[in-house]
Design a protein around this motif. Sequence first.
Motif, PDB file in Angstrom:
ATOM      1  N   MET A  35       0.835  -1.194   0.000  1.00 42.72           N
ATOM      2  CA  MET A  35       0.000   0.000   0.000  1.00 42.72           C
ATOM      3  C   MET A  35       0.878   1.256   0.000  1.00 42.72           C
ATOM      4  O   MET A  35       1.849   1.350   0.742  1.00 42.72           O
ATOM      5  N   ASP A  36       0.508   2.205  -0.832  1.00 44.53           N
ATOM      6  CA  ASP A  36       1.294   3.429  -0.990  1.00 44.53           C
ATOM      7  C   ASP A  36       0.894   4.432   0.082  1.00 44.53           C
ATOM      8  O   ASP A  36       0.024   5.292  -0.119  1.00 44.53           O
ATOM      9  N   ARG A  37       1.511   4.299   1.261  1.00 51.82           N
ATOM     10  CA  ARG A  37       1.278   5.207   2.372  1.00 51.82           C
ATOM     11  C   ARG A  37       2.622   5.566   2.999  1.00 51.82           C
ATOM     12  O   ARG A  37       3.580   4.791   2.916  1.00 51.82           O
ATOM     13  N   VAL A  38       2.693   6.723   3.640  1.00 52.12           N
ATOM     14  CA  VAL A  38       3.957   7.207   4.198  1.00 52.12           C
ATOM     15  C   VAL A  38       4.585   6.157   5.111  1.00 52.12           C
ATOM     16  O   VAL A  38       5.780   5.852   5.013  1.00 52.12           O
ATOM     17  N   LYS A  39       3.800   5.585   6.006  1.00 51.19           N
ATOM     18  CA  LYS A  39       4.366   4.667   6.987  1.00 51.19           C
ATOM     19  C   LYS A  39       4.605   3.266   6.432  1.00 51.19           C
ATOM     20  O   LYS A  39       5.065   2.382   7.158  1.00 51.19           O
ATOM     21  N   ASN A  40       4.318   3.079   5.148  1.00 48.61           N
ATOM     22  CA  ASN A  40       4.701   1.844   4.470  1.00 48.61           C
ATOM     23  C   ASN A  40       5.827   2.109   3.473  1.00 48.61           C
ATOM     24  O   ASN A  40       6.034   1.355   2.530  1.00 48.61           O
ATOM     25  N   THR A  41       6.562   3.182   3.717  1.00 49.19           N
ATOM     26  CA  THR A  41       7.717   3.536   2.897  1.00 49.19           C
ATOM     27  C   THR A  41       8.934   2.723   3.329  1.00 49.19           C
ATOM     28  O   THR A  41       9.206   2.600   4.527  1.00 49.19           O
ATOM     29  N   TYR A  42       9.662   2.182   2.363  1.00 48.26           N
ATOM     30  CA  TYR A  42      10.925   1.486   2.635  1.00 48.26           C
ATOM     31  C   TYR A  42      12.039   2.246   1.917  1.00 48.26           C
ATOM     32  O   TYR A  42      12.073   2.315   0.702  1.00 48.26           O
ATOM     33  N   LEU A  43      12.910   2.848   2.718  1.00 52.45           N
ATOM     34  CA  LEU A  43      13.924   3.777   2.233  1.00 52.45           C
ATOM     35  C   LEU A  43      15.016   3.054   1.442  1.00 52.45           C
ATOM     36  O   LEU A  43      15.081   1.813   1.442  1.00 52.45           O
ATOM     37  N   PRO A  44      15.901   3.796   0.776  1.00 51.60           N
ATOM     38  CA  PRO A  44      17.005   3.149   0.048  1.00 51.60           C
ATOM     39  C   PRO A  44      17.861   2.223   0.916  1.00 51.60           C
ATOM     40  O   PRO A  44      18.431   1.249   0.417  1.00 51.60           O
ATOM     41  N   ASN A  45      17.960   2.511   2.218  1.00 52.19           N
ATOM     42  CA  ASN A  45      18.734   1.635   3.106  1.00 52.19           C
ATOM     43  C   ASN A  45      17.912   0.457   3.625  1.00 52.19           C
ATOM     44  O   ASN A  45      18.395  -0.339   4.429  1.00 52.19           O
ATOM     45  N   GLY A  46      16.651   0.350   3.190  1.00 50.31           N
ATOM     46  CA  GLY A  46      15.803  -0.770   3.570  1.00 50.31           C
ATOM     47  C   GLY A  46      14.952  -0.541   4.786  1.00 50.31           C
ATOM     48  O   GLY A  46      14.064  -1.347   5.091  1.00 50.31           O
ATOM     49  N   HIS A  47      15.189   0.558   5.523  1.00 49.82           N
ATOM     50  CA  HIS A  47      14.427   0.798   6.745  1.00 49.82           C
ATOM     51  C   HIS A  47      13.017   1.283   6.436  1.00 49.82           C
ATOM     52  O   HIS A  47      12.769   1.959   5.435  1.00 49.82           O
ATOM     53  N   ASN A  48      12.098   0.923   7.334  1.00 54.19           N
ATOM     54  CA  ASN A  48      10.692   1.293   7.214  1.00 54.19           C
ATOM     55  C   ASN A  48      10.490   2.669   7.862  1.00 54.19           C
ATOM     56  O   ASN A  48      10.519   2.780   9.084  1.00 54.19           O
ATOM     57  N   TYR A  49      10.282   3.673   7.050  1.00 56.51           N
ATOM     58  CA  TYR A  49      10.103   5.046   7.530  1.00 56.51           C
ATOM     59  C   TYR A  49       8.706   5.215   8.129  1.00 56.51           C
ATOM     60  O   TYR A  49       7.714   4.732   7.570  1.00 56.51           O
ATOM     61  N   GLN A  50       8.621   5.946   9.271  1.00 60.44           N
ATOM     62  CA  GLN A  50       7.329   6.247   9.882  1.00 60.44           C
ATOM     63  C   GLN A  50       7.008   7.734   9.858  1.00 60.44           C
ATOM     64  O   GLN A  50       5.961   8.158   9.395  1.00 60.44           O
ATOM     65  N   ARG A  51       7.921   8.526  10.361  1.00 61.72           N
ATOM     66  CA  ARG A  51       7.684   9.964  10.466  1.00 61.72           C
ATOM     67  C   ARG A  51       8.981  10.623  10.890  1.00 61.72           C
ATOM     68  O   ARG A  51       9.963   9.938  11.182  1.00 61.72           O
ATOM     69  N   LYS A  52       8.985  11.927  10.949  1.00 59.14           N
ATOM     70  CA  LYS A  52      10.145  12.663  11.436  1.00 59.14           C
ATOM     71  C   LYS A  52      10.463  12.197  12.851  1.00 59.14           C
ATOM     72  O   LYS A  52       9.582  12.109  13.704  1.00 59.14           O
ATOM     73  N   GLY A  53      11.709  11.878  13.116  1.00 60.36           N
ATOM     74  CA  GLY A  53      12.114  11.376  14.421  1.00 60.36           C
ATOM     75  C   GLY A  53      12.043   9.870  14.538  1.00 60.36           C
ATOM     76  O   GLY A  53      12.631   9.293  15.449  1.00 60.36           O
ATOM     77  N   LEU A  54      11.314   9.216  13.638  1.00 58.31           N
ATOM     78  CA  LEU A  54      11.221   7.755  13.648  1.00 58.31           C
ATOM     79  C   LEU A  54      11.388   7.274  12.207  1.00 58.31           C
ATOM     80  O   LEU A  54      10.453   6.847  11.544  1.00 58.31           O
ATOM     81  N   THR A  55      12.632   7.386  11.746  1.00 55.46           N
ATOM     82  CA  THR A  55      12.945   7.117  10.339  1.00 55.46           C
ATOM     83  C   THR A  55      13.403   5.684  10.104  1.00 55.46           C
ATOM     84  O   THR A  55      13.667   5.297   8.972  1.00 55.46           O
TER      85      THR A  55
END
Length: 682
Positions: A615-635
């Motif tokens: 699902m295309d949602r901010v908290k389902n973002t997987y960054l170039p380093n593979g980490h699951n991004y949630q929000r500012k401060g919890l990247t």
Amino acid sequence: MDRKRIIKKHNPKINQVESLSPLSLGNSNFGFSVDFTGLQSFPQLYETPLGTQSNWGWHYSKGKGLFGEQDIEYQLYEHNGRHVPYPMKPGNKEEAYHWLRQNPHRIQLGQVSFQFIDGNGQQVNTSDITEINQEQDLWSGIITSTYKVNGQEVMVKTVCDPKSDTLGIKIVSPLLEEGRIKIIQSFPCPDVHHNSWAEATDLTWENQDRHQTEVINDNEQHVLLKREMDDDYYYVQWEKGDAAFTSIGIHQYQLTPPQTNEYSFTITYSPVKEITVHTLEEIFQTSRQFWQDFWQSGAFVSFEGSKDKRADELERRVIMSQYLTRIHSSGEIPPQETGLMYNSWFGKAHLEMHWWHAAHFPLWGRAELLNRGLQWYNDILPLAKDLAKSQGYEGVRWPKMVGVDGKQSPSPVAPGLIWQQPHPIMLAELLYRDNESLAVLEQYKEIVFESADFMADLVVWEEESKAFVLAPPLIPAQECHRMEDSKNPPYEIEYWKYGLDTAVKWAERLEVEPDKNWIDVANSLKRPRVADNVYLAHENCEDTFTEKNHDHPSMVAAFGILSGSLIDKEIMRNTLQKVKDDWQWDTAWGWDFPMCAMTAARLGETEQAVDFLLMDRVKNTYLPNGHNYQRKGLTAYLPGNGGLLIAIAMMIAGWDGSGSEKYPGFPKDNWVIDAEGFQQYI
């Protein structure tokens, strides 16, 4: 399958400053993240802090015994005719409350940086660094960083020793011959910012008198430093070769390499003074062997050849999540949500998240990686027993937010959660299912039985319905509900059923008499409430899909994560559709997407399962380093990575009762799947 080719295809490649995506190295006990230079040279350019952390490095501000549980206020909540104490609010004991919440906190062990000097002897600006090209070789665990400083090439290889908390760094550049590269070691203050509500992500560089750095030994080959802060200390040892090592300020040291075009050094962080030294070549070789062994063992899946355009991205997420959870989530204590990247919630673990971090390991044929962290529950068993007893309950009550000491943290939410209680039972059961070993039963029987004792004692008999209920005070997994209102949330009541039934199975396997209370409660639990043909967040939550349609839609976990013995399948189908249509998805969390995918899979809604996963949602973002991004401060959010791997394992290997269908959680059209080594889910 050619695992090596498929894995290397997804090596992270960085060609600019990725402020959210520093690459990380580690061995599950120690972690180190790097910027584009291969060290931590420009932390100011990164929103994600560049961390150096361990599972052993913790600090108590002003000493371990400053405050204790007896120094804070407790609020009394009525439960089944008596009042139970919970440390939810500071009251008139604010200093003690916040100290216990913030301590112990995991410490940043140090920051290691390059200092580049221009032809005039001045430090270069980042604008003078060009042609960035950084790649993390997942097959060997080695990060190679190349770039140009004032037009001169620099190549850096960075590696972490799998067997010790040692970094190895190799530098090749003509700048070395000109004396224009120096290495700086800086030590931040271990204290956390008092006004940080939860995370304490930033390094603290003020209060330099709050810690001490002492040079214990400095000879031709190495330097040994001792770091002290209140009652806590650790050691840092550099194998520096012919480089000069000098102090350039309080808590800051400079390494000046010899003037040759190639230079290498290692740096070890340790809780003890006696440090075993490995050469750089030994570390490189050990890392190569370690990661090859990891990737060649356990389960594997490839989606190559699929027509679905999302297949390659899903494959990338799966591979990167394996790498990251191996580093950050497989240590000897449960991890914090950001792993060994940087502090979230003061570096403490959230035990309701431990399942999301680590349940995938046995499903992927790597049970030993879960076993390491699960043993910690035996260590803290006496504390968990004391916690249950202090509230008037039998058995053990597992805390929610907890440091390495195993003690419950005061919090406006954490003490009221209960869904971490059955986690050790299911995790132990997943270990047992891996090889059906009597040794596993013996090792974890006390954890399983004592957990079940508390669960059987927490429920309340409801005469009107002739059933046991989970009654207030409690906070369900969807944390936006009040302690005083929450009753019989679907996930928790189903999890109670699963946990108690599993405890009975364990007793039978061990040929001991199961506790009658476990059986009576498990057989008489009240089914979760239905309204308008969907499940509510809890029995008293009439506004589930109007006012409370945010945070975790955890009611769907009762038939997905769990087998739904108290659940009507068609009502859950309606509930999942309602969640998909009406939930405020920007408020959901990284593990909610795989949770919903598991429910869809168990319902036979395979297209929907994949849609939830991607699902295309901010908290389902997987960054170039593979980490699951949630929000500012919890990247970085490891429960999302772990949850993805749990869902993938279930969708590939199936679950109890799923039949003989191959890959039952995936659509048959548009997906080509090649998989091996997976264990069936419950």
